[in-house]
Design an enzyme around this catalytic site. Structure first.
Site, PDB file in Angstrom:
ATOM      1  N   TYR A 126       0.771  -1.194   0.003  1.00  0.00           N
ATOM      2  CA  TYR A 126       0.160  -0.003   0.031  1.00  0.00           C
ATOM      3  C   TYR A 126       0.677   1.182   0.052  1.00  0.00           C
ATOM      4  O   TYR A 126       0.398   2.238   0.051  1.00  0.00           O
ATOM      5  CB  TYR A 126      -0.900  -0.098   1.169  1.00  0.00           C
ATOM      6  N   LYS A 178       2.469 -14.870   2.817  1.00  0.00           N
ATOM      7  CA  LYS A 178       2.727 -15.417   1.384  1.00  0.00           C
ATOM      8  C   LYS A 178       4.342 -15.516   1.467  1.00  0.00           C
ATOM      9  O   LYS A 178       4.927 -15.162   0.363  1.00  0.00           O
ATOM     10  CB  LYS A 178       2.152 -14.580   0.349  1.00  0.00           C
ATOM     11  N   ASP A 212      -3.620 -17.394   0.378  1.00  0.00           N
ATOM     12  CA  ASP A 212      -4.618 -18.238  -0.446  1.00  0.00           C
ATOM     13  C   ASP A 212      -5.299 -19.540   0.112  1.00  0.00           C
ATOM     14  O   ASP A 212      -6.761 -19.516   0.140  1.00  0.00           O
ATOM     15  CB  ASP A 212      -3.949 -18.589  -1.760  1.00  0.00           C
ATOM     16  N   ASP A 236      -6.671  -6.453   3.644  1.00  0.00           N
ATOM     17  CA  ASP A 236      -7.648  -5.516   2.924  1.00  0.00           C
ATOM     18  C   ASP A 236      -8.879  -6.543   2.341  1.00  0.00           C
ATOM     19  O   ASP A 236      -9.949  -6.448   2.531  1.00  0.00           O
ATOM     20  CB  ASP A 236      -7.052  -4.668   1.815  1.00  0.00           C
TER      21      ASP A 236
END
Ligand code: NAI
Length: 343
Positions: A126, A178, A212, A236
């Site tokens: 971000y 991740k 995921d 988010d």
């Protein structure tokens, strides 16, 4: 509980913002909530009124009050000014975004959901470090974006999440990352969060998920999650998914917390498709106001606000269209105010 008045900044915002802010003020008035509001503009309303999506007067007000309730702010997509929400988080170093999601209406697709997502709010993908590389006549031939995660920022958000879990009687924190692919960018977050988790061993359990897999498991078995801590972009996305488990965006509040200021808002945006129609669901912002009451130590008032919402939804059966009902904003607010006054 204290009888002290709390100066607080009020930003009605864009789209449905003014409608749900009015509804929330009616509920807070019915409670006798001790806020002294300074009303300020931001977003498109800021551009129209003051020629700036984040006017100096609005920033000065929040610097003074250190507390704000904010309606959604419109952000142009793909160009135009930078998100005022992101700028507000950065200006006041609101490093933690706390998004609790709890089932309020039984009988939905998922019962008894109770998950708190803690999202890092200042770093990650971000930060807006983006640019294009032109090739030949194509100005936008290549797009490049970088993320930034720091050890300090990762430790700060992990400590916040574990501390929150412990203080709120939560049992487990799931670290979502991740790091298998973004080995540095989210590896530093995983590594640091693991270090922090050791300080809470025996008091708060720790779990880990790749983002995921977490997204899938949230749909298959959401009850395994308690508190989730994750980086900015993953937070988010997952927080909207979690809002979907409890009846949609109209039910999901959020708090942006820093060391010196806190801004409370709904997770949803300005909903331009229904703005001005008087049909918006005000509950997400009302629940954000309940978090704000908790934040300033008025837990009893916060409890009464939540009970009023619960009563209107489940005892009176008054629900807006997004919840499958027929009520407009005013009818639902009337029912909540009546429950607060009589309850
Ligand atoms: P959105 O959250 O405004 O709307 C998505 C869908 O949910 C729409 O169909 C809308 O009608 C519905 N919805 C949202 N809130 C609702 C409510 N309270 N009651 C009933 N239905 C509701 O997301 P969208 O359309 O992607 O964004 C619109 C604008 O809001 C954009 O400019 C975006 O940048 C901004 N935004 C601002 C946020 C903030 O200020 N914190 C957060 C998210 C988006």
């Amino acid at each position: 509980m204290t009888s002290q008045k709390h100066p607080a900044t009020l930003i009605p915002g864009d789209g449905i913002g003014p409608e749900i802010v009015d509804a929330t003020l009616r509920a807070l008035d019915a409670l006798g909530a001790p806020f002294e509001w300074e009303t300020c503009v931001a977003g498109m309303a800021g551009v129209k009124d003051a020629g700036d999506p984040l006017p100096r007067a609005t920033l000065d007000s929040i610097h003074r009050t250190q507390l704000a309730l904010k309606g959604p702010l419109e952000t142009p997509i793909g160009g135009g000014y930078r998100s005022s929400n992101v700028r507000l988080r950065q200006e006041f170093k609101l490093f933690a975004n706390v998004r609790p999601a709890r089932t309020l209406i039984p009988g939905g697709r998922f019962e008894n959901i109770d998950i708190v997502l803690v999202r890092e709010n200042l770093e990650g993908l971000y930060v807006g470090f983006e640019h294009y590389i032109p090739i030949g006549s194509d100005e936008h031939a290549v797009a490049i974006g970088s993320g930034v995660n720091t050890r300090v920022g990762s430790r700060r958000i992990a400590e916040f999440a574990y501390d929150y879990a412990e203080k709120n009687g939560r049992k487990k924190v799931t670290i979502v990352h991740k790091a298998n692919i973004m080995k540095a960018l989210t590896g530093i977050f995983l590594e640091t969060s693991r270090e922090v988790s050791k300080g809470y061993e025996g008091r708060v359990a720790t779990d880990e998920r790749i983002v995921d897999a977490c997204a899938m498991q949230l749909v298959l078995n959401p009850w395994q999650f308690d508190v989730i801590v994750t980086t900015n972009l993953f937070g988010d996305i997952l927080s909207d998914e979690i809002a979907g488990l409890i009846g949609g965006l109209g039910m999901a509040p959020g708090a942006n917390i820093g060391q010196h200021a806190a801004i409370f808002e709904a997770v949803h945006g300005s909903a331009p498709d229904i703005a001005g129609k008087g049909v918006a669901n005000p509950i997400a912002l009302m629940l954000a106001a309940a978090m704000m009451l908790d934040h300033v130590g008025h837990r009893e008032l916060a409890g009464r606000l939540r009970a009023g919402i619960d009563g209107a939804l489940n005892l009176d059966g008054v629900r807006t269209r997004d919840l499958g009902g027929k009520a407009d904003t005013k009818t639902l607010t009337d029912a909540i105010v009546a429950r607060i006054k009589n309850g």
